[in-house]
Design a protein around this motif. Sequence first.
Motif, PDB file in Angstrom:
ATOM      1  N   ALA A 224       1.977   7.093  -6.367  1.00 38.93           N
ATOM      2  CA  ALA A 224       0.954   8.028  -6.842  1.00 38.93           C
ATOM      3  C   ALA A 224       1.368   9.463  -6.523  1.00 38.93           C
ATOM      4  N   THR A 225       1.875   9.676  -5.311  1.00 38.08           N
ATOM      5  CA  THR A 225       2.328  11.024  -4.932  1.00 38.08           C
ATOM      6  C   THR A 225       3.435  11.504  -5.873  1.00 38.08           C
TER       7      THR A 225
ATOM      8  N   ALA B 284       0.827  -1.201   0.000  1.00 40.79           N
ATOM      9  CA  ALA B 284       0.000   0.000   0.000  1.00 40.79           C
ATOM     10  C   ALA B 284       0.866   1.257   0.000  1.00 40.79           C
TER      11      ALA B 284
ATOM     12  N   ILE C 188      -7.488   7.839  -4.090  1.00 40.29           N
ATOM     13  CA  ILE C 188      -6.532   8.620  -4.881  1.00 40.29           C
ATOM     14  C   ILE C 188      -6.353   7.936  -6.241  1.00 40.29           C
TER      15      ILE C 188
ATOM     16  N   SER D 152      -0.736   1.083  -8.779  1.00 35.00           N
ATOM     17  CA  SER D 152      -1.356   2.386  -8.515  1.00 35.00           C
ATOM     18  C   SER D 152      -2.038   3.025  -9.730  1.00 35.00           C
TER      19      SER D 152
ATOM     20  N   SER E 218      -7.991   2.630  -7.880  1.00 34.24           N
ATOM     21  CA  SER E 218      -8.016   3.744  -6.942  1.00 34.24           C
ATOM     22  C   SER E 218      -7.415   3.269  -5.627  1.00 34.24           C
ATOM     23  N   LEU E 219      -6.658   4.170  -5.000  1.00 35.57           N
ATOM     24  CA  LEU E 219      -5.989   3.789  -3.760  1.00 35.57           C
ATOM     25  C   LEU E 219      -6.895   4.111  -2.583  1.00 35.57           C
TER      26      LEU E 219
ATOM     27  N   GLN F  75      -0.748   5.514   7.050  1.00 32.19           N
ATOM     28  CA  GLN F  75      -1.234   5.669   5.684  1.00 32.19           C
ATOM     29  C   GLN F  75      -2.463   6.574   5.658  1.00 32.19           C
ATOM     30  N   ARG F  76      -3.369   6.381   6.619  1.00 28.34           N
ATOM     31  CA  ARG F  76      -4.559   7.230   6.669  1.00 28.34           C
ATOM     32  C   ARG F  76      -4.207   8.660   7.082  1.00 28.34           C
TER      33      ARG F  76
ATOM     34  N   TRP G 123      -2.092  10.068   3.754  1.00 31.69           N
ATOM     35  CA  TRP G 123      -2.774  10.187   2.462  1.00 31.69           C
ATOM     36  C   TRP G 123      -4.299  10.313   2.574  1.00 31.69           C
TER      37      TRP G 123
ATOM     38  N   TYR H  54       0.824   4.291  -2.699  1.00 35.52           N
ATOM     39  CA  TYR H  54       0.541   5.688  -2.371  1.00 35.52           C
ATOM     40  C   TYR H  54       1.720   6.598  -2.705  1.00 35.52           C
TER      41      TYR H  54
END
Lengths: 299, 324, 247
Positions: A53-54, A46, A126, A217, A221-222, A117-118, A121, A50
Amino acid sequence: MNSTLAILAVLDGISYAALVFLVSVGLSLIFGVLRVVNVAHGSLYAFGAYLAATFSIKVAPLSPWLTYPALLAASIVIGVVCGGFIERVLLRPLYGRDDVLQLLITFAAFMIMDNLQRLIWGVQPIFAAEPLKLLPNVTVFGVNYTSYQVILLPAVAVATLFGLRYFLRRTLAGAVIMAVTEDREASTSIGIDARRVYFVTFIIGASLAALGGALASPTTSLVPGMGADMIVLSFAVAATAGLGQIEGAALTALMIGLTRAFVIYLQPEFEVLVPYLLMVLVLLVRPYGLFGATQMRKI
Amino acid sequence: MSEKDLMTRRIKPITTAAVIFFLVSAVAPLFVASWATLFALILAKGIVVLGIVLLLQAGQVSFGHAMFFAIGAYTSAFWGKYVGGGDILLYLVLGGISSTVFGLIVGLFVVRYREIFFGMLNLAFSMVLWSLLEKMFPYTNGADGIRVARPGLLGFVFTPETFQYVILYVSLLIAAAAFYGVQRYLESPLGHMLRAIKSNETRLEYLGMSARRVLLIGYVISAFLGGIGGTLVAIIQQIATPEFGFWTKSGEFVFIAILGGGAHAFGAFAGAAMFECVRFYAAAHLADSWQLILGVVLIVIILYAPNGLIGLRQRYRQSGKGGR
Amino acid sequence: MADVLLSARDIKIRFGGVIAADGINLDVHEGENLAIIGPNGAGKTTFLNISTGYLRPQAGTVTFLGQDITAHLPRTITKLGIARAFQIPQLFLDQTVMENMLIAAASRQGYPSGFKALARLPEASEMERLLELVGVRSYAERTARELPEGQRKLVDIALALALKPRLLLMDEPTSGVASSEKLEIMDILTTALAKEKVTSVFVEHDMDMVERYAHRVAVWNVGKIQKIGTPAEVLADPKVQQQVIGI
């Protein structure tokens, strides 16, 4: 089911299997060498997703092609930083102690990473589909599909499979890892630094999980919870294949990926059930997995 | 010093702690109403964790025990949904029966395996159950779960305010009984044979015993405890969701067992109290990071006090493989 | 001649290229102490493993009291009256010596269903006597893990005796025991065996022990019984002296 749907299912299955393989082979590799089931493996997946994606959202305005190195960079960063931390700080003091503690400390890592993670992000989905859109679509037997999913992902998976094989069987570092896997005590007595081997192996395994996430990713959707789902799935693949089996993990991933894809088209509600049902059935008949020798041969 | 003195010296502090704990759970919620539900949850989860502690005696870790927890919870939920007119006592009896039956069926398969394979197979079974609960939408409402309407007790109906105390004292009674029962079991010949599985199965077989059967008995008891705990939690929280059977829930139970100290039955409650209190207060004050805090607590416990909260007073003198 | 208790017929077993038993025929008579000697790796322990159901021979049968036990599980064979003591003691290391003994006592009745505490079993005094007999009474409340190797060995034998077997199989009963105590222990043990009417088979390397305590000796060499007879006969045989004892 008509032939178009069948081809679609096969393509879905292959691209899905490629991702699952990357994650589960990392898990399997770590288990083979350290004898630890890394519960935080799904979180590494995960985090890889994320961070990728960032990164790709950051670099895409400069040049969309930069998103590819961004995916790779994200997985290496996660593998080295998070993987390295878990092995060196959390697992290292526990070697030689009760197995359950090693398993549980990676569970603690999972809880922390899931929370982080929460915090980092957020909980909103995302999307970062730039790399996916960049490559053209291809037509396979009349079915239009993204080449990212049917060519790039399987290519990476196959390259990883052969790369790992080559690394473990043909290079000195690989030979050292194999030696520790075969016999920890004997290899330490001939001067191999087992701790270093553990550290390196864990980072490789963690990077593979993160790479799986990074490559996934653009295709999905993440969302929170993706790590918790992936760990059991990759575990199911690794265990069904036989923990420590690399080629076995590839075949099992393909088998589970294809079965799952067909089930989605035929009986969608059973989708999640497939891997676990297969795992139960296989483990009942062959507790060491499909490809595990009765006396477990690792790697 | 005679054997008796040694025994009393070893038992006393923990038994005293257990008695104090049960008394506090009975009295404290009378002063702070919000504690009624908190303590009921602690007790209910403690009952489930007792089952994990039981299996730890045999050196086995079930990473799928949430399946019995979910079976207990869903038994009440299904009864409420399809039959209606529930009663706490009826729910407990049904939850106990269904989890025992499932425990026996799953147990027949899993007791053939040990250690990582035992854990894996338990996980696999629990994930099958979870997928079914999650995907059999017409019957289970999927991820939303099934609401469990507030049941009566022996025909009496309660207001929500009274009910939280009713369920607290029901949980307390069962928890105390389960604690006592597990203690007795672990001290009985069968309990000692269960512990013998951890250190030497070969010898056990050479004494004429089937290690699988000894483990199966322990496993079924442990499944029963899981089912009872699940039933109570479903009644307390008035809902059963697939989450109850997800692997993270199983991990949580093992976590609580190790947190409390897997070597003693009271560890189950000590661990559950700590876990739920951290969660209760962290969720109230740091809503976003209670999980993070629990994770850090777990790491600290594992690294610095691997025998858990009550580890310093080990009654069962088991030292954990290589953990000496 | 006394009745035959255990009887092995044409036992054959090989591990890969190693032949451990190549047509072994051996009878154990009621009431005797039979020693098995032979070079290391000759298959002596294999015989114990086969007789207790731990291994299955590739050919041949083992009968106990006339009943074929070749395919039985160790626990079934134990129930029939064969107990075993191991070369490497097999104890419940996390439990006390007394608890070890009481588990053995409790297992005689199958699956005890009661909730009566192990420590309060009526067999406790009987078990204490057994520990006394093998000379480890003073260790009763110690955790088995804390015991020195020699004492573990004795507890291991006591565990087997606690089952009240007809036949006791022992694998080098005094290895690991200080040599000054060997004779004393074997004296006690053989006296106890005679008193309880337990037949015994023991694998042994110490010829002194064999000479003193065995009624008969079987020489196991290259998968065969090379010679069998009284200790005096067997140990005087020049071939045995040369090949097995290594004089």
